[in-house]
Design a protein around this motif. Structure first.
Motif, PDB file in Angstrom:
ATOM      1  N   PRO B  59       7.525 -33.416 -14.341  1.00 53.37           N
ATOM      2  CA  PRO B  59       7.829 -33.156 -12.819  1.00 53.37           C
ATOM      3  C   PRO B  59       6.668 -32.272 -12.294  1.00 53.37           C
ATOM      4  O   PRO B  59       6.437 -31.208 -12.694  1.00 53.37           O
ATOM      5  N   ILE B  86      13.853 -25.223 -14.107  1.00 53.78           N
ATOM      6  CA  ILE B  86      12.959 -24.623 -13.188  1.00 53.78           C
ATOM      7  C   ILE B  86      13.473 -23.299 -12.726  1.00 53.78           C
ATOM      8  O   ILE B  86      14.644 -22.835 -12.989  1.00 53.78           O
ATOM      9  N   ILE B 112       8.025 -24.426 -13.870  1.00 54.40           N
ATOM     10  CA  ILE B 112       8.784 -25.322 -14.678  1.00 54.40           C
ATOM     11  C   ILE B 112       8.477 -25.078 -15.959  1.00 54.40           C
ATOM     12  O   ILE B 112       7.171 -25.035 -16.429  1.00 54.40           O
ATOM     13  N   ILE B 118      13.659 -31.904 -19.705  1.00 55.71           N
ATOM     14  CA  ILE B 118      14.044 -33.312 -20.402  1.00 55.71           C
ATOM     15  C   ILE B 118      13.763 -34.353 -19.729  1.00 55.71           C
ATOM     16  O   ILE B 118      14.274 -35.465 -19.858  1.00 55.71           O
ATOM     17  N   GLY B 121      14.808 -36.243 -14.398  1.00 52.03           N
ATOM     18  CA  GLY B 121      14.429 -36.840 -12.725  1.00 52.03           C
ATOM     19  C   GLY B 121      15.512 -36.231 -11.683  1.00 52.03           C
ATOM     20  O   GLY B 121      15.598 -36.826 -10.794  1.00 52.03           O
ATOM     21  N   LEU B 134       8.573 -36.984 -10.411  1.00 51.58           N
ATOM     22  CA  LEU B 134       8.287 -37.116 -11.838  1.00 51.58           C
ATOM     23  C   LEU B 134       7.110 -38.111 -11.945  1.00 51.58           C
ATOM     24  O   LEU B 134       7.236 -39.180 -11.693  1.00 51.58           O
TER      25      LEU B 134
HETATM   26  S1  SF4 Z   1      13.220 -33.352 -14.849  1.00 46.22           S
HETATM   27 FE1  SF4 Z   1      15.362 -32.833 -14.941  1.00 46.22          FE
HETATM   28  S2  SF4 Z   1      15.210 -31.084 -16.642  1.00 46.22           S
HETATM   29 FE2  SF4 Z   1      12.984 -31.649 -15.801  1.00 46.22          FE
HETATM   30  S3  SF4 Z   1      12.629 -30.024 -14.166  1.00 46.22           S
HETATM   31 FE3  SF4 Z   1      13.670 -31.727 -13.281  1.00 46.22          FE
HETATM   32  S4  SF4 Z   1      15.874 -31.447 -13.369  1.00 46.22           S
HETATM   33 FE4  SF4 Z   1      15.068 -30.192 -14.658  1.00 46.22          FE
END
Ligand code: SF4
Ligand code: SF4
Lengths: 380, 185
Positions: B59, B86, B112, B118, B121, B134
């Protein structure tokens, strides 16, 4: 070579024996390493993959065509694998039985090398017979030693003191004991035909009367050689299958069976101790392949071009050729072993025992009687 | 469904047909791979992986067409992130103003932790400003754990611009339009 002639016969004997041991062990270990590479490459090709192709040595790698080719072949991987298994951490889990834990890898490694000692891997070079120990009871010795091999595995399973290795050890002991019987019985027809236990004599006999697996090959057509074909084929097949079982190869790798028992008897091992099991397994395969070559495929002989008699004085190239023939036959068997591994799924444990006790042992017994009958009928 | 299991004939029970079939299949594959040289292996670092659309990689924060930070520091993504990867530091009452109009604020710091993320998304899903996406990066490496915590600068640099809708742009236009009060027919 004047200094050599000045030595007493005993000293000469010791000298040549040590020399032969060195000349056999070195190439054997190299072959073992490359058998592992062959295993990986063949499996890759069978599964439509590329296989190991990464290791590149600084100087040789920069030779234009050869360097990249060797890299693509994975030629240096055995080297790196060896180094890796030495420099990895040799971890001894806290719960193992230490003495046996240390002993087991050695015990599984030694028998394989001891078997090689009696194998005639060539005719003669100069005045020297190409066999380390020319024993009169060659095969008995082999069977005695081979049956020691199971102790390494059983001890490893016991020493690890955890359930998966233990199960592997138990399986291995039952399996190897059952298949040893079938194996021992499958060579009795060979003794009946040859009438000698010395492996050199067995090869000599095959040079004159045809290969044991197919007596008309090299022996010419006669009533006896024709009638002996089924006997030879059956005992060869039983020996081959038992050899697979004895060396813990798929489809009989009950002791290891990584999909059921993690890694079987060597689950708790790491580093070079694991490496020793590995070398032991492949050296065992080589021993099995060499035995089959000697017992059934006429050892270093080929029934044409006069390659079936020991070379006369000064024909050293022929001696080397004989060694080459032996190697080619042995490597052919190795390839078959590897090929079979990537072809057949593992037997279930009860199927394995069933095959051993209810199919192969009776068949081997029947084969002994058949051979004896053929020999009696054709008057020998 | 009931599968009918036929009794094996004695020939099949000899195991030979299966053996011969196996030999045929394996030798065919062996020879084909050896000669026509079309293994299925993808030689990864040399042959880059093709990332398909919809892939959920790392992300990153994005900027809009005008180069302004889109994130308004609402902290919804921080709240929704399952592994709490985050961490947002809001500007507070005295902080730097947002670098675009019609946004109240922008984050002072936005981190982040790629070791925790993980790649679910949810942050992209929840963001009201379409400020976090992402992307297609999948092989993130670093020599230390601290290197794997990406800060705002890095995230914005890696994210690049997102030429999507600028949510507030037409609102601004609308507001301006209202000032001149055009009479629409
Ligand atoms: S993808 Fe999921 S785990 Fe990664 S920063 Fe975004 S919400 Fe958090
Ligand atoms: S990225 Fe989106 S959800 Fe997260 S704080 Fe910024 S505006 Fe809110």
């Amino acid at each position: 070579m004047a200094w050599l002639d000045s030595l007493s016969p005993q000293t000469q004997f010791v000298f040549f024996t040590l020399l032969k041991i060195a000349c056999v062990l070195g190439p054997l270990l190299t072959l073992v390493a490359y058998a592992v590479l062959a295993e990986r490459k063949v499996s890759a090709l069978i599964q439509d993959r590329v296989g190991p192709n990464r290791v590149n040595l600084p100087l040789i790698g920069s030779i234009p065509v050869l360097g990249p080719f060797l890299t693509k072949l994975g030629f240096w991987h055995p080297l790196v694998d060896g180094v890796k298994s030495f420099i990895k951490e040799d971890f001894t889990p806290a719960h193992v039985r230490k003495i046996y834990f240390w002993l087991a890898p050695a015990i599984s490694l030694v028998p394989a090398f001891l078997v090689i000692a009696v194998i005639p891997f060539g005719s003669t070079l100069g005045a020297q017979k190409m066999v380390i120990a020319d024993l009169n009871v060659g095969i008995l010795y082999t069977f005695g030693i081979v049956s020691l091999g199971v102790y390494g595995i059983v001890l490893a399973g016991y020493a690890a003191n955890s359930k998966f290795p233990f199960l592997g050890g138990i399986r291995a002991s039952a399996q190897m004991i059952s298949y040893e019987i079938a194996m021992g019985m499958s060579v009795i027809p060979v003794f009946l035909v040859v009438g000698d236990l010395n492996l050199g004599k067995i090869i000599e006999h095959q040079a004159q009367n045809g290969w044991n697996v197919l007596p008309i090959f090299g022996g010419g057509f006669s009533a006896q050689s024709l009638l002996l074909i089924p006997c030879g084929v059956i005992s060869f097949l039983i020996f081959f299958i038992s050899a697979l079982a004895e060396t813990n190869r798929l489809p009989f790798d009950m002791a290891e069976s990584e999909s059921e028992l993690v890694s079987g008897y060597h689950t708790e091992y790491s580093s070079m101790k694991f490496g020793m099991f590995f070398i032991g397994e492949y050296a065992n395969m080589f021993a099995g392949a060499a035995m089959m070559t000697t017992l059934f495929l006429g050892g270093w002989t080929l029934p044409f071009l006069g390659l079936d008699v020991a070379p006369a004085d000064g024909e050293w190239w022929k001696g080397l050729l004989h060694i080459g023939i032996f190697m080619a036959k042995m490597l052919g068997f190795m390839f078959t072993f590897i090929w079979i591994r990537w072809m057949l799924p593992r037997f279930r444990y009860d199927q394995l025992m069933d095959l051993g006790w209810r199919r192969m042992i009776p068949l081997a017994l029947a084969n002994i009687i058949l051979t004896a009958a053929v020999l009696a009928l054709t008057n020998r | 469904m009931i599968v009918k299991r036929n009794e094996l004939t004695w020939f099949e029970r000899l195991y030979l047909p299966a053996l011969i079939g196996g030999l045929k299949v394996t030798s065919r594959h062996f020879l084909n791979t050896l000669t026509t040289k079309t293994p299925v292996t993808q030689q990864y670092p040399e042959e880059p992986t093709k990332v398909l659309p919809g892939y959920r990689g790392a992300p990153y924060l994005v900027r809009d067409q005008d180069g302004a930070t889109k994130c308004v520091s609402c902290q919804l993504c921080e709240f929704v992130c399952p592994p709490k990867a985050i961490r947002i530091t809001p500007p507070g009452p005295t902080g730097k103003p947002a670098d675009r109009t019609n946004a109240e604020k922008m984050p002072e710091e936005f981190e982040i932790n790629m070791l925790r993320c993980i790649f679910c998304g949810l942050c992209q899903e929840v963001c009201p400003e379409e400020a976090i996406f992402l992307k297609s990066d999948f092989s993130l490496t670093g020599l230390a754990r601290s290197e794997m915590i990406y800060d705002k600068e890095k995230l914005l640099a890696l994210g690049g611009t997102h030429p999507g809708i600028q949510k507030w742009k037409h609102k601004l236009d609308e507001a301006k339009e209202q000032e001149t009060f055009p009479v629409k027919v």
